[in-house]
Design an enzyme around this catalytic site. Structure first.
Site, PDB file in Angstrom:
ATOM      1  N   CYS A 293       0.897  -1.176   0.000  1.00  0.00           N
ATOM      2  CA  CYS A 293       0.000   0.000   0.000  1.00  0.00           C
ATOM      3  C   CYS A 293       0.923   1.210   0.000  1.00  0.00           C
ATOM      4  O   CYS A 293       1.193   1.790   1.044  1.00  0.00           O
ATOM      5  CB  CYS A 293      -0.866  -0.003   1.253  1.00  0.00           C
TER       6      CYS A 293
ATOM      7  N   ASP B  94      -0.478   0.080  -5.274  1.00  0.00           N
ATOM      8  CA  ASP B  94      -1.534   0.873  -4.637  1.00  0.00           C
ATOM      9  C   ASP B  94      -2.811   0.601  -5.406  1.00  0.00           C
ATOM     10  O   ASP B  94      -2.780   0.364  -6.614  1.00  0.00           O
ATOM     11  CB  ASP B  94      -1.220   2.366  -4.627  1.00  0.00           C
TER      12      ASP B  94
ATOM     13  N   CYS C 260      -1.237   4.506  10.800  1.00  0.00           N
ATOM     14  CA  CYS C 260      -1.065   5.811  11.449  1.00  0.00           C
ATOM     15  C   CYS C 260      -2.264   6.063  12.365  1.00  0.00           C
ATOM     16  O   CYS C 260      -2.905   7.107  12.282  1.00  0.00           O
ATOM     17  CB  CYS C 260      -0.863   6.924  10.426  1.00  0.00           C
TER      18      CYS C 260
END
Ligand SMILES: C[S@@+](CC[C@H](N)C(=O)[O-])C[C@H]1O[C@@H](n2cnc3c(N)ncnc32)[C@H](O)[C@@H]1O
Length: 442
Positions: free
Chosen positions: A258, A281, A380
């Site tokens: 990714c 991606d 994240c």
């Protein structure tokens, strides 16, 4: 209006809340088509971020001064009033009369005298009564209001991290963020680049958590010759901790599942000599960003890209890799300081849906990894559903994988639990981040 920073701020804010647009993208688009001075661009940017970060507080201040009949004001008018109160309360260099006059004029120009009169009356009323003190308790309601974070998120943070840590996180996310850069150590050294940027007036200091990171308090770091020459890339310090966790050898064959826009792909490439990195991606247009970044940083010949849904990669790629990175799509809750709108866009059910996608991507990687190969999973965000619970479910299903300790710098020892690295936005003033590493046994 095109060159009025306050009017442009309201346009950006309206797009954010109406279309779920990202604030940084709307700000950049509007600034590119305006002739604002640097100071006015900074004011516009400050208002947009400030209103999003303090939305609940501003609504709380505004509420008493909107008459019943006006309660359902249009979104743009609501945001114009909030921007005015934000300037009056949070920005000390702007005279109150400028805020009142400008805001009244913007309303008048957009919707006529009536709207102008309403804005003027509300703001004068607010000025007369002053700032309304916020409730001070530690109840979920008060924490949500004071920090302008939806209650379900406050609940989630308290449930998972305890009240003290939740308060620490909430207290840190509305502060201005730093910019950090990762030095391309194949083109320069950290010390040399620091010296060059210091001479150019950037106030640069070394990162405490990454040996290839530099922190800059302000300045336009994409507009330098050194950036164009690929001596560095803009990257949050926490993101710089991922590629080292892969333990890459010069001849490793790496899959970055990714990858866009390629921040970690180029970091991976920096360790390679005879190796290669295949960067996937799901979005074709984003793979161009990876290629562009690779070219700029000098790694164009070892990075190849593919527009592929990583969940289907096992059926599409007929080769195996020594290292695989799954820097997974996630809720991004760790980015709340830099993308304050995320807190309002996310819904509780997103976490479960994202967990499912993350596990599907990881499942697809299993047979693409060589025996003794290493797999790194990162996000994240700092919520357990998208991190530790994903790791547990993955290990329960794939008995031929073991969790191994994430390679990290000694400064991060305190952020490691059971070998996994988890950083909160309040710990080192970076984005929140999570990294786990696995080895394939057989
Ligand atoms: C966290 S970002 C990656 C950031 C990137 N690794 C970097 O360091 O610049 C996640 C990326 O995953 C992509 N993505 C989402 N779902 C995907 C899927 N099923 N397969 C492959 N990529 C996916 C998104 O388009 C997005 O670019």
């Amino acid at each position: 209006m095109k060159n009025n920073p306050r009017a442009l701020a309201v346009i950006a804010l309206t797009r954010v809340f109406q279309n779920k647009a990202y604030s940084n993208i709307e700000i950049n688009n509007l600034l590119q088509n305006s002739d604002l001075s640097d100071a006015d661009s900074r004011l516009m940017t400050n208002i947009v971020y400030g209103v999003i970060q303090h939305k609940y507080v501003l609504e709380y201040q505004l509420k008493p001064y909107l008459q019943d009949k006006d309660k359902k004001v249009e979104l743009w008018l609501d945001l114009l009033l909030m921007s005015a109160i934000y300037q009056l309360q949070f920005l000390d260099k702007i005279p109150a009369h400028a805020v009142l006059n400008e805001s009244t004029e913007i309303a008048k120009q957009k919707a006529g005298r009536g709207a102008g009169n309403l804005v003027n009356a509300v703001l004068r009323n607010y000025q007369r009564h002053g700032y309304k003190e916020l409730p001070k308790s530690d109840s979920v309601y008060d924490l949500s209001l004071r920090n302008s974070v939806p209650r379900w998120l406050v609940d989630l943070f308290i449930d998972q991290q305890g009240k003290a840590k939740a308060k620490e996180i909430l207290g840190s996310i509305n502060q201005p963020s730093h910019i950090s850069i990762r030095v391309n150590t194949n083109k320069t050294t950290v010390a040399d680049l620091k010296e060059i940027l210091d001479k150019k007036g950037f106030d640069v200091s070394p990162s405490k958590i990454s040996s290839v990171g530099l922190i800059c308090k302000s300045g336009n770091l994409v507009d330098t010759q050194e950036f164009r020459d690929g001596l560095y890339t803009i990257q949050d310090e926490s993101s710089m901790l991922v590629a080292p966790a892969l333990d890459i050898k010069p001849d490793s064959k790496v899959l970055d599942a990714c990858s866009a826009p390629g921040g970690k792909t180029t970091h991976i490439a920096s360790y390679l000599k005879d190796g290669e990195v295949v960067a996937l991606d799901i979005h074709k247009h984003k793979t161009k960003l990876v290629r562009d970044n690779g070219q700029r940083m000098g790694y164009g010949d070892i990075i190849s890209t593919g527009a592929v849904d990583a969940r289907k990669a096992k059926d599409l790629l007929n080769t195996k890799f020594d290292r695989i990175l799954v820097d997974a799509p996630c809720s991004g809750l760790g980015l709340m300081r830099r993308k304050p709108e995320l807190r309002f866009f996310r819904k509780p059910e997103d976490l479960e849906n994202l967990q499912r996608v993350q596990l599907e991507i990881l499942d697809s990687m299993v047979d693409l990894l060589e025996v003794n190969g290493k797999l790194v999973f990162s996000t994240c965000t700092f919520d357990d559903e998208e991190n530790e619970i994903v790791v547990k479910k993955f290990l329960d299903k794939h008995l031929n994988f073991d969790l191994i300790p994430v390679k990290h710098e000694p400064a991060l020892d305190g952020s490691i639990t059971h070998g996994m690295l988890k950083i909160f936005p309040s710990d080192y003033f970076t984005d929140g981040f999570f990294v786990a590493a696995f080895v394939r046994k057989n």
